[in-house]
Design an enzyme around this catalytic site. Structure first.
Site, PDB file in Angstrom:
ATOM      1  N   ASP A 108     -12.980  78.786 -84.335  1.00  0.00           N
ATOM      2  CA  ASP A 108     -13.324  78.119 -83.076  1.00  0.00           C
ATOM      3  C   ASP A 108     -14.036  76.773 -83.268  1.00  0.00           C
ATOM      4  O   ASP A 108     -15.165  76.590 -82.842  1.00  0.00           O
ATOM      5  CB  ASP A 108     -14.161  79.063 -82.208  1.00  0.00           C
ATOM      6  CG  ASP A 108     -13.366  80.289 -81.829  1.00  0.00           C
ATOM      7  OD1 ASP A 108     -12.574  80.202 -80.884  1.00  0.00           O
ATOM      8  OD2 ASP A 108     -13.506  81.331 -82.518  1.00  0.00           O
ATOM      9  N   HIS A 149     -16.816  83.548 -78.823  1.00  0.00           N
ATOM     10  CA  HIS A 149     -17.793  82.519 -79.166  1.00  0.00           C
ATOM     11  C   HIS A 149     -19.192  83.121 -79.308  1.00  0.00           C
ATOM     12  O   HIS A 149     -20.137  82.730 -78.647  1.00  0.00           O
ATOM     13  CB  HIS A 149     -17.770  81.384 -78.130  1.00  0.00           C
ATOM     14  CG  HIS A 149     -16.616  80.445 -78.311  1.00  0.00           C
ATOM     15  ND1 HIS A 149     -16.683  79.101 -78.040  1.00  0.00           N
ATOM     16  CD2 HIS A 149     -15.362  80.666 -78.783  1.00  0.00           C
ATOM     17  CE1 HIS A 149     -15.502  78.547 -78.313  1.00  0.00           C
ATOM     18  NE2 HIS A 149     -14.698  79.476 -78.752  1.00  0.00           N
ATOM     19  N   HIS A 173      -6.280  78.207 -77.991  1.00  0.00           N
ATOM     20  CA  HIS A 173      -6.278  76.809 -77.560  1.00  0.00           C
ATOM     21  C   HIS A 173      -5.234  75.957 -78.280  1.00  0.00           C
ATOM     22  O   HIS A 173      -4.649  75.081 -77.666  1.00  0.00           O
ATOM     23  CB  HIS A 173      -7.669  76.180 -77.746  1.00  0.00           C
ATOM     24  CG  HIS A 173      -8.633  76.565 -76.681  1.00  0.00           C
ATOM     25  ND1 HIS A 173      -9.004  75.705 -75.678  1.00  0.00           N
ATOM     26  CD2 HIS A 173      -9.272  77.727 -76.428  1.00  0.00           C
ATOM     27  CE1 HIS A 173      -9.844  76.308 -74.865  1.00  0.00           C
ATOM     28  NE2 HIS A 173     -10.020  77.539 -75.312  1.00  0.00           N
ATOM     29  N   HIS A 201     -12.512  73.833 -82.286  1.00  0.00           N
ATOM     30  CA  HIS A 201     -12.183  73.083 -81.055  1.00  0.00           C
ATOM     31  C   HIS A 201     -12.299  71.572 -81.244  1.00  0.00           C
ATOM     32  O   HIS A 201     -12.914  70.882 -80.423  1.00  0.00           O
ATOM     33  CB  HIS A 201     -13.067  73.545 -79.883  1.00  0.00           C
ATOM     34  CG  HIS A 201     -12.761  74.929 -79.433  1.00  0.00           C
ATOM     35  ND1 HIS A 201     -11.852  75.198 -78.450  1.00  0.00           N
ATOM     36  CD2 HIS A 201     -13.228  76.134 -79.851  1.00  0.00           C
ATOM     37  CE1 HIS A 201     -11.778  76.509 -78.266  1.00  0.00           C
ATOM     38  NE2 HIS A 201     -12.593  77.107 -79.110  1.00  0.00           N
ATOM     39  N   HIS A 257      -7.160  86.363 -83.900  1.00  0.00           N
ATOM     40  CA  HIS A 257      -7.847  85.535 -82.910  1.00  0.00           C
ATOM     41  C   HIS A 257      -7.788  86.240 -81.560  1.00  0.00           C
ATOM     42  O   HIS A 257      -6.956  85.945 -80.710  1.00  0.00           O
ATOM     43  CB  HIS A 257      -7.199  84.152 -82.821  1.00  0.00           C
ATOM     44  CG  HIS A 257      -7.967  83.186 -81.971  1.00  0.00           C
ATOM     45  ND1 HIS A 257      -8.945  82.359 -82.473  1.00  0.00           N
ATOM     46  CD2 HIS A 257      -7.940  82.935 -80.651  1.00  0.00           C
ATOM     47  CE1 HIS A 257      -9.462  81.640 -81.497  1.00  0.00           C
ATOM     48  NE2 HIS A 257      -8.875  81.969 -80.369  1.00  0.00           N
TER      49      HIS A 257
HETATM   50 MN   LIG Z   1     -12.307  79.385 -79.043  1.00  0.00          MN
END
Ligand SMILES: [Mn+2]
Length: 413
Positions: A9, A205, A81, A11, A170
Site C-alpha cells: 500500500d 491500512h 488501486h 499508493h 491483497h
Molecule cells: Mn491500499
C-alpha cells in the site's frame, strides 16, 4: 537463510497536493534505500504500489529509477488501486520491462474432486533463484472479486509444495478485519492455502502480525508504507508507518519505520456550539498549532445555531500555514438544518433536492441559477458527478466528467 522485505500500500501518485504527493514518493525512495542497506535477498510488494492503474508518468519514472537501483528482485501482486479489469496496468508494464515480477498468475484446470470433474485455479509458483524460496499469490480484483479466485483455488497443489514458501495477497481477512473495516469485503482464513511460512498481505491500512492458524507461519500486513489519505496521515501523527524485514528461518519479522514528515492534528468538536463560538474556538486552536510539515484540521459536530459557512475558514487556514506549510482540511461540521433534512427526507434523491431547494431559497442569484431552475440544474449536475468511474484512469475520467458538467451548465469545458 532467506531474508526479505515486505512492503504494501504505497499508493504512489496519491494526493492532489503536489507537496503531499512528494512526501509520499520520498517515503518510497527512503524505504528502498533502507531495503538496499538491510541485508535482504528480495523485496515483496503486496499490492497498491501505485494509487491508480495508469499513473502520471513522472511518478512512474521516479519509482522505476528507484526500483532499478535496487540490486535485488522485486516480487509483486496488483492491489485494488493499481489493477484495472479493462486496461493494462502499470504493474503489467513494469513486469514486462523486468523492473518487477508479478507473482499472481495462474490458469484454470480440470481436476477430479471426489469423483467429480471441477474447474480449479492453479497458481504458477515462482522460485527465487538465490534462496530457493517459493512465491505465489493472488492479486486484488475490483469489488472484492478476488474472493472467487480464493474459492476456486487449487489449494492442495500449493500445500503439497515443499517450503520455504510465501503467499502474497491483497485483501482483508475475515478473522483479522480491523474495527474500521467491518463492512469491507473479506476472505475467510479457511480459503487460504495452508502450510505457508509467510502470508504477505496488503490492502488493510493497519499493521498486523499474527500466527497463521495451522501453526508455524505468520500472517502479516505492514499497513500503508507512508500515507495515501487523511486517515493514514492522522495515524502517522500517532505512530510511524513503514514495512517489515523478515528472517524466514528465524521466523522473525522486524518493523522498519519510514519517515514521512511531522504531522500535526488540530481536531475541534463543535457539537452543540453556536457558529460564533465555534469560530472563536477554531481560530484560537489554529493560531496555536504546533509547527510541523503537515497539519490536519479536523472539525466535526452539529452546530446548535448558524452554519459551517459562518466559520472564517480562510483565516483558519492562514493561521495554520504559519505553523505548517501543508494544510489539509477535513471539515465534517454540520448545521442543525442539514441534520433535520437528513431525518425528514427518505431517499438520497429527496435529500439532495431538499438540500438544494433550502440552500437556494434565501439566495439572490441570477436568472436560471436560483430558485427552481437552480434546483433542477443542481440535480442534473449531481447526476453527472455521482456517476461511477467505469474504467480506472482517474485523469481521463475527470475529463469526461468535466465535459458532461460543462454541458449541463451550457459552458465550454
Ligand atoms: Mn491500499
Amino acid at each position: 537463510m532467506a531474508r526479505f522485505a515486505h512492503i504494501a500500500d504505497v499508493h504512489l501518485g496519491a494526493f492532489r497536493d503536489a507537496r503531499l504527493r512528494e512526501l509520499n514518493l520520498r517515503a518510497f525512495e527512503k524505504a528502498l534505500d533502507e531495503v538496499q542497506q538491510q541485508n535482504v535477498d528480495f523485496l515483496i510488494i503486496a499490492g497498491d504500489l501505485f494509487d491508480i492503474s495508469i499513473p502520471d508518468l513522472s511518478v512512474v519514472e521516479r519509482a522505476v529509477r528507484k526500483m532499478r537501483s535496487l540490486d535485488k528482485p522485486i516480487y509483486a501482486v496488483y492491489g485494488s488501486h493499481d489493477y484495472s479489469p479493462t486496461q493494462t496496468s502499470v504493474i503489467d508494464v513494469l513486469n514486462e520491462a523486468g523492473v518487477l515480477q508479478k507473482v499472481s498468475s495462474g490458469q484454470y484446470v480440470e481436476v477430479n474432486e471426489a469423483g467429480q470433474k471441477v474447474q480449479k485455479l492453479r497458481l504458477d509458483v515462482l522460485t527465487d533463484p538465490k534462496t530457493g524460496v517459493r512465491i505465489t499469490g493472488i492479486s486484488a480484483r475490483k469489488l472484492g472479486l478476488e474472493k472467487t479466485y480464493f474459492h476456486d483455488l487449487d489449494a492442495q497443489a500449493l500445500e503439497a509444495l515443499p517450503g520455504p514458501k510465501i503467499f502474497v495477497f491483497h485483501c482483508a481477512i475475515q478473522e483479522h478485519k480491523p474495527q474500521s473495516l467491518q463492512r469491507v469485503d473479506a476472505v475467510p482464513l479457511s480459503l487460504f492455502p495452508k502450510g505457508f511460512d509467510y502470508y504477505a498481505g496488503g490492502h488493510v491500512h493497519a499493521r498486523l502480525l499474527t500466527d497463521a492458524p495451522d501453526g508455524g507461519g505468520k500472517i502479516v500486513y505492514p499497513g500503508p508504507l507512508s500515507a495515501a489519505d487523511f486517515r493514514d496521515m492522522e495515524e502517522i501523527a500517532g505512530q510511524p508507518h513503514g514495512f517489515y524485514v523478515v528472517d524466514l528461518d528465524a521466523k522473525k519479522a522486524e518493523f522498519v519505520p519510514v519517515p514521512f514528515g511531522k504531522v500535526r492534528i488540530v481536531r475541534i468538536d463543535a457539537e452543540g456550539m453556536g457558529s460564533q463560538d465555534a469560530n472563536e474556538r477554531i481560530q484560537k486552536a489554529c493560531g496555536t498549532a504546533q509547527s510541523g510539515d503537515v497539519v490536519l484540521l479536523h472539525t466535526l459536530g452539529t452546530l446548535a445555531e448558524g452554519k459551517p459557512s459562518d466559520i472564517d475558514w480562510t483565516a483558519a487556514r492562514r493561521a495554520l500555514e504559519q505553523a505548517c506549510p501543508i494544510v489539509y482540511v477535513n471539515n465534517a461540521l454540520e448545521s442543525r438544518e442539514r441534520q433535520q433534512v437528513r431525518v425528514e427526507a427518505q431517499t438520497p434523491d429527496a435529500i439532495a433536492e431538499k438540500v438544494f431547494r433550502d440552500t437556494l431559497a434565501d439566495r439572490d442569484l441570477p436568472e436560471g441559477l436560483g430558485k427552481e431552475a437552480g434546483v433542477k440544474l443542481s440535480l442534473q449536475l449531481l447526476e453527472v458527478l455521482r456517476k461511477e468511474n467505469p474504467g480506472d484512469n482517474k485523469k481521463r475520467w475527470e475529463d469526461v466528467v468535466a465535459a458532461q458538467g460543462a454541458q449541463v451548465l451550457g459552458i465550454e469545458a
